[in-house]
Motif scaffolding. Structure first.
Motif, PDB file in Angstrom:
ATOM      1  N   LYS A 159       0.805  -1.231   0.142  1.00 38.09           N
ATOM      2  CA  LYS A 159      -0.012   0.048   0.150  1.00 38.09           C
ATOM      3  C   LYS A 159       0.838   1.340  -0.054  1.00 38.09           C
ATOM      4  CE  LYS A 159      -3.609   2.284   2.525  1.00 38.09           C
ATOM      5  NZ  LYS A 159      -3.045   3.919   2.332  1.00 38.09           N
ATOM      6  N   GLU A 160       1.779   1.245   0.647  1.00 38.48           N
ATOM      7  CA  GLU A 160       2.724   2.467   1.015  1.00 38.48           C
ATOM      8  C   GLU A 160       3.265   2.787  -0.204  1.00 38.48           C
ATOM      9  OE1 GLU A 160       2.192   0.876   4.840  1.00 38.48           O
ATOM     10  OE2 GLU A 160       2.588   0.086   3.028  1.00 38.48           O
ATOM     11  N   TYR A 161       3.936   1.838  -1.044  1.00 35.84           N
ATOM     12  CA  TYR A 161       4.323   2.187  -2.451  1.00 35.84           C
ATOM     13  C   TYR A 161       3.086   2.446  -3.556  1.00 35.84           C
ATOM     14  CZ  TYR A 161       8.752   0.212  -0.220  1.00 35.84           C
ATOM     15  OH  TYR A 161       9.594   0.126   0.740  1.00 35.84           O
ATOM     16  N   ALA A 162       2.088   1.647  -3.195  1.00 38.12           N
ATOM     17  CA  ALA A 162       1.029   2.092  -4.299  1.00 38.12           C
ATOM     18  C   ALA A 162       0.575   3.442  -4.149  1.00 38.12           C
ATOM     19  CB  ALA A 162      -0.065   1.001  -4.178  1.00 38.12           C
ATOM     20  N   ASP A 163       0.640   3.999  -2.837  1.00 40.67           N
ATOM     21  CA  ASP A 163       0.034   5.490  -2.570  1.00 40.67           C
ATOM     22  C   ASP A 163       1.260   6.312  -3.172  1.00 40.67           C
ATOM     23  OD1 ASP A 163      -2.187   4.280  -1.469  1.00 40.67           O
ATOM     24  OD2 ASP A 163      -1.132   4.840   0.496  1.00 40.67           O
ATOM     25  N   ALA A 164       2.352   5.956  -3.012  1.00 33.13           N
ATOM     26  CA  ALA A 164       3.342   6.884  -3.725  1.00 33.13           C
ATOM     27  C   ALA A 164       3.514   6.856  -5.061  1.00 33.13           C
ATOM     28  CB  ALA A 164       4.943   6.414  -3.085  1.00 33.13           C
ATOM     29  N   ILE A 165       3.075   5.676  -5.719  1.00 35.77           N
ATOM     30  CA  ILE A 165       3.187   5.641  -7.330  1.00 35.77           C
ATOM     31  C   ILE A 165       2.075   6.394  -7.828  1.00 35.77           C
ATOM     32  CG2 ILE A 165       2.860   3.935  -9.210  1.00 35.77           C
ATOM     33  CD1 ILE A 165       4.650   2.020  -7.519  1.00 35.77           C
ATOM     34  N   THR A 166       0.909   6.352  -7.171  1.00 32.98           N
ATOM     35  CA  THR A 166      -0.334   6.815  -7.472  1.00 32.98           C
ATOM     36  C   THR A 166       0.089   8.502  -7.697  1.00 32.98           C
ATOM     37  OG1 THR A 166      -1.807   5.376  -6.592  1.00 32.98           O
ATOM     38  CG2 THR A 166      -2.789   7.461  -6.910  1.00 32.98           C
ATOM     39  N   LYS A 167       0.672   9.003  -6.604  1.00 31.39           N
ATOM     40  CA  LYS A 167       0.906  10.400  -6.663  1.00 31.39           C
ATOM     41  C   LYS A 167       1.929  10.815  -7.537  1.00 31.39           C
ATOM     42  CE  LYS A 167       0.354  11.139  -1.706  1.00 31.39           C
ATOM     43  NZ  LYS A 167       1.112  11.202  -0.225  1.00 31.39           N
ATOM     44  N   GLN A 168       2.806   9.868  -7.857  1.00 32.47           N
ATOM     45  CA  GLN A 168       3.946  10.069  -9.165  1.00 32.47           C
ATOM     46  C   GLN A 168       2.989   9.993 -10.489  1.00 32.47           C
ATOM     47  OE1 GLN A 168       6.626   7.110  -8.654  1.00 32.47           O
ATOM     48  NE2 GLN A 168       7.243   7.769  -6.450  1.00 32.47           N
ATOM     49  N   PHE A 169       2.007   9.105 -10.442  1.00 29.20           N
ATOM     50  CA  PHE A 169       1.322   9.087 -11.795  1.00 29.20           C
ATOM     51  C   PHE A 169       0.744  10.259 -12.201  1.00 29.20           C
ATOM     52  CE2 PHE A 169       0.724   4.426 -13.323  1.00 29.20           C
ATOM     53  CZ  PHE A 169       2.316   4.272 -13.198  1.00 29.20           C
ATOM     54  N   GLU A 170      -0.178  11.063 -11.018  1.00 30.57           N
ATOM     55  CA  GLU A 170      -0.850  12.010 -11.053  1.00 30.57           C
ATOM     56  C   GLU A 170      -0.080  13.261 -11.236  1.00 30.57           C
ATOM     57  OE1 GLU A 170      -4.208  10.918  -7.791  1.00 30.57           O
ATOM     58  OE2 GLU A 170      -2.576  12.009  -7.175  1.00 30.57           O
ATOM     59  N   LYS A 171       1.005  13.510 -10.906  1.00 29.79           N
ATOM     60  CA  LYS A 171       1.907  14.407 -10.983  1.00 29.79           C
ATOM     61  C   LYS A 171       2.427  14.422 -12.562  1.00 29.79           C
ATOM     62  CE  LYS A 171       6.582  16.394  -9.656  1.00 29.79           C
ATOM     63  NZ  LYS A 171       7.599  16.282  -8.992  1.00 29.79           N
ATOM     64  N   ARG A 172       2.607  13.250 -13.088  1.00 33.76           N
ATOM     65  CA  ARG A 172       2.973  13.183 -14.584  1.00 33.76           C
ATOM     66  C   ARG A 172       2.003  13.353 -15.445  1.00 33.76           C
ATOM     67  NH1 ARG A 172       6.637  10.915 -11.267  1.00 33.76           N
ATOM     68  NH2 ARG A 172       8.841  10.945 -11.563  1.00 33.76           N
ATOM     69  N   GLY A 173       0.642  13.150 -15.165  1.00 33.39           N
ATOM     70  CA  GLY A 173      -0.363  12.843 -15.935  1.00 33.39           C
ATOM     71  C   GLY A 173      -0.751  11.602 -16.627  1.00 33.39           C
ATOM     72  N   PHE A 174      -0.258  10.707 -16.000  1.00 31.63           N
ATOM     73  CA  PHE A 174      -0.425   9.271 -16.542  1.00 31.63           C
ATOM     74  C   PHE A 174      -1.814   8.772 -16.092  1.00 31.63           C
ATOM     75  CE2 PHE A 174       4.185   8.001 -15.596  1.00 31.63           C
ATOM     76  CZ  PHE A 174       4.667   8.736 -16.574  1.00 31.63           C
ATOM     77  N   LYS A 175      -2.589   7.900 -16.950  1.00 28.84           N
ATOM     78  CA  LYS A 175      -3.801   7.307 -16.615  1.00 28.84           C
ATOM     79  C   LYS A 175      -3.542   5.851 -16.369  1.00 28.84           C
ATOM     80  CE  LYS A 175      -6.972  10.305 -19.614  1.00 28.84           C
ATOM     81  NZ  LYS A 175      -7.999  10.239 -20.356  1.00 28.84           N
ATOM     82  N   TRP A 176      -4.601   5.386 -15.882  1.00 29.84           N
ATOM     83  CA  TRP A 176      -4.383   3.810 -15.448  1.00 29.84           C
ATOM     84  C   TRP A 176      -5.749   3.228 -15.406  1.00 29.84           C
ATOM     85  CZ3 TRP A 176      -3.421   7.939 -12.088  1.00 29.84           C
ATOM     86  CH2 TRP A 176      -3.969   7.694 -11.004  1.00 29.84           C
ATOM     87  N   ASN A 177      -5.552   1.933 -15.587  1.00 37.33           N
ATOM     88  CA  ASN A 177      -6.990   1.096 -15.546  1.00 37.33           C
ATOM     89  C   ASN A 177      -6.492  -0.181 -14.986  1.00 37.33           C
ATOM     90  OD1 ASN A 177      -8.787   2.777 -17.084  1.00 37.33           O
ATOM     91  ND2 ASN A 177      -7.218   2.309 -18.590  1.00 37.33           N
ATOM     92  N   PHE A 178      -7.490  -0.702 -13.783  1.00 39.42           N
ATOM     93  CA  PHE A 178      -7.443  -1.830 -13.037  1.00 39.42           C
ATOM     94  C   PHE A 178      -8.113  -2.997 -13.976  1.00 39.42           C
ATOM     95  CE2 PHE A 178      -6.608   1.046  -9.150  1.00 39.42           C
ATOM     96  CZ  PHE A 178      -5.219   1.125  -9.146  1.00 39.42           C
ATOM     97  N   GLY A 179      -7.734  -4.115 -13.673  1.00 41.34           N
ATOM     98  CA  GLY A 179      -8.538  -5.461 -14.106  1.00 41.34           C
ATOM     99  C   GLY A 179      -8.533  -5.289 -15.580  1.00 41.34           C
ATOM    100  N   TYR A 180      -7.562  -4.944 -16.389  1.00 43.89           N
ATOM    101  CA  TYR A 180      -7.438  -4.691 -17.792  1.00 43.89           C
ATOM    102  C   TYR A 180      -6.286  -5.677 -18.120  1.00 43.89           C
ATOM    103  CZ  TYR A 180     -10.907  -0.816 -18.837  1.00 43.89           C
ATOM    104  OH  TYR A 180     -12.068  -0.257 -18.964  1.00 43.89           O
ATOM    105  N   ASN A 181      -6.602  -6.820 -18.790  1.00 41.49           N
ATOM    106  CA  ASN A 181      -5.616  -7.733 -19.286  1.00 41.49           C
ATOM    107  C   ASN A 181      -5.543  -8.001 -20.691  1.00 41.49           C
ATOM    108  OD1 ASN A 181      -3.703  -9.951 -19.084  1.00 41.49           O
ATOM    109  ND2 ASN A 181      -5.413 -11.510 -19.189  1.00 41.49           N
TER     110      ASN A 181
END
Length: 491
Positions: A280-302
């Motif tokens: 969780k701690e790393y997931a939270d940090a990565i989420t902030k990094q993604f948001e800062k860079r303007g990345f998009k992401w989708n869960f459950g997409y294979n």
């Protein structure tokens, strides 16, 4: 290997990139920083106790797989109990090549030649090498068959084959790559050109760098209102180096940003999982990094299908919904639903499904899931007590990284010697996993964790922060530590 040799190898790496850091600057840092000193010490301190080093254990040990995990284990066995007869079976002449460096090859930081090492140069003294492939396992009779003809018997066997890359598991692609340097002609018919790339094999990493450069050039020429699309995928299977698909996304963005065209490309991370990271701690940090860079992401997409000519990737999203009510159980049945979502792309990085080699998965030493079932702390086989496994092929909840193997091989050797001597298996693998998550050209977040699923930093620094010092560790220190520390059984 003495510490000064490790230091010299690190400085040799620095010399290859004087535009980033000079040898003098690196030497000043490495000799003055307590943190760097501890890294160097960790690369050279012997891991065997005085009693283990003097072991007189005897027997025939067969190691199936001569990559990082297998060859390091062979070296440590020789350092620990020199009376044991050790045989390594490995067909790939470049099996010890430095796979973690493929990300840096794909980023244009290293050349492919910087990560290729010859297997025969790293065979420990006193170890027999069979240059072939195991084609059958017979653990009930304590033997394996090599290349369909030669039988090799053992008292104890260590399975360290690594895993395979199943590109053919995605409709529209073909081929399975058995190791990073194996023949990949079939896979390269679709991967490594026309916007579709993958860093998980050496040629693919080299092609990915070309693909990133092409994307940058395309972005510079792009004048349309809609952004170019770059996709990055994470499959539903366990994979080696779970952070690599994100690393190459960060690095693509870094090159786009460096060229001043990051605003022209939309980067999307589609993962079959339900989180950006398992801790969780790393997931939270990565989420902030993604948001800062303007990345998009989708869960459950294979990723289940790709049209490389039309540049369309199809992802299947799966979820559960309430079904009919069961009056006897007094609960609703859960019904699995799925839907296909096509994504057009200009650039895609494909992370293929991965699994144990078929010869392992379908043998008695394999399991229903394909991986080698072991007790997660002792790394002893669940059924055959004279069989052990480590590295990517072992059925462990986490740990398909080189950093995990560095911990695992000490556990395997200590417990193997103990088993031969009739002693209790006292060595325990704690699930240590490390992911140096490259977040830009110059920064890394060093994610360390274990069975607790909590951050377990080796140094008194916030592990969720991106730092230059970890870039220094990743780009300059880890390869020499691995090639001249771990592969000698001393790291």
């Amino acid at each position: 290997m003495k510490k000064n040799k490790i230091l010299e190898e690190i400085l040799n790496e620095v010399d290859k990139h004087p535009e980033i850091m000079s040898r003098r600057e690196a030497l000043k840092y490495l000799t003055m920083s307590p943190l760097a000193a501890s890294v160097l010490a960790g690369a050279t301190v012997g891991a065997t106790t005085a009693s283990a080093a003097s072991s007189s254990a005897k027997g025939k040990i067969v190691i199936v797989g001569g990559g990082l995990a297998g060859m390091s284990t062979a070296a440590l066995i020789r350092n620990t109990a020199s009376n044991l007869e050790v045989t390594v079976i490995e067909p790939d002449p470049t099996s010890v090549s430095y796979q973690p460096g493929q990300t840096l090859v794909a980023a244009g930081v290293w050349d492919k030649k910087d990560i290729i090492y010859n297997r025969d140069d790293f065979v420990p003294s006193g170890v027999k090498l069979i240059k072939g492939a195991v084609t059958a396992f017979d653990p009930d009779n304590n033997k394996v068959v090599v290349d369909g003809k030669e039988e090799v018997s053992y008292d104890h066997m260590i399975v360290a084959t690594g895993l395979v890359l199943n590109y053919g598991g995605i409709k529209g692609l073909e081929g399975v790559i058995t190791s990073s340097g194996a023949d990949n002609a079939v896979v390269k018919q679709k991967i490594g050109k026309n916007g579709a790339y993958s860093i998980y094999f050496r040629d693919g990493a080299e092609d990915t760098w070309k693909g990133i450069q092409e994307l940058v050039a395309k972005a510079k020429a792009h004048t349309g209102a809609e952004k170019l699309q770059a996709l990055y995928t994470m499959p539903a299977t366990a994979i080696k180096c779970g952070g690599a698909p994100m690393k190459i996304m960060y690095l693509t963005h870094a090159h786009l940003e460096k060229a001043g065209v990051a605003n022209k490309v939309e980067l999307t991370f589609n993962t079959a999982g339900g989180a950006l990271f398992g801790i969780k701690e790393y997931a939270d940090a990565i989420t902030k990094q993604f948001e800062k860079r303007g990345f998009k992401w989708n869960f459950g997409y294979n990723l289940t299908e790709i049209d490389t000519d039309g540049k369309v990737a199809t992802f299947t999203k799966t979820w559960k919904e309430k079904g009919e009510y069961d009056e006897d159980l007094e609960e609703y049945a859960m019904v699995t639903k799925s839907q296909a979502f096509p994504f057009k792309y200009d650039f895609i990085h494909v992370t293929p499904p991965m699994g144990a080699p078929e010869v392992v998965a379908k043998s008695a030493v394999g399991s229903m899931q394909g991986w080698v079932p072991v007790e997660k702390e002792t790394l002893q086989h669940a059924t055959y007590k004279n069989v052990w496994s480590l590295g990517d092929v072992a059925a462990l909840p986490m740990g398909k990284t080189g950093g995990s193997a560095r911990k695992e091989y000490h556990v395997v050797v200590q417990n193997l010697v103990a088993a031969i001597e009739g002693k209790a298996l006292s060595a325990k693998f704690g699930g240590y996993t490390v992911c140096p998550l490259i977040t830009s050209l110059g920064t890394v977040m060093l994610a360390e964790f274990d069975w607790s699923k909590k951050p377990t930093p080796s140094f008194p620094l916030d592990p969720t922060q991106e730092r230059w010092i970890w870039w220094l560790l990743k780009v300059y220190a880890l390869k020499p530590m691995t090639m001249y520390g771990m592969l000698s059984g001393r790291a």
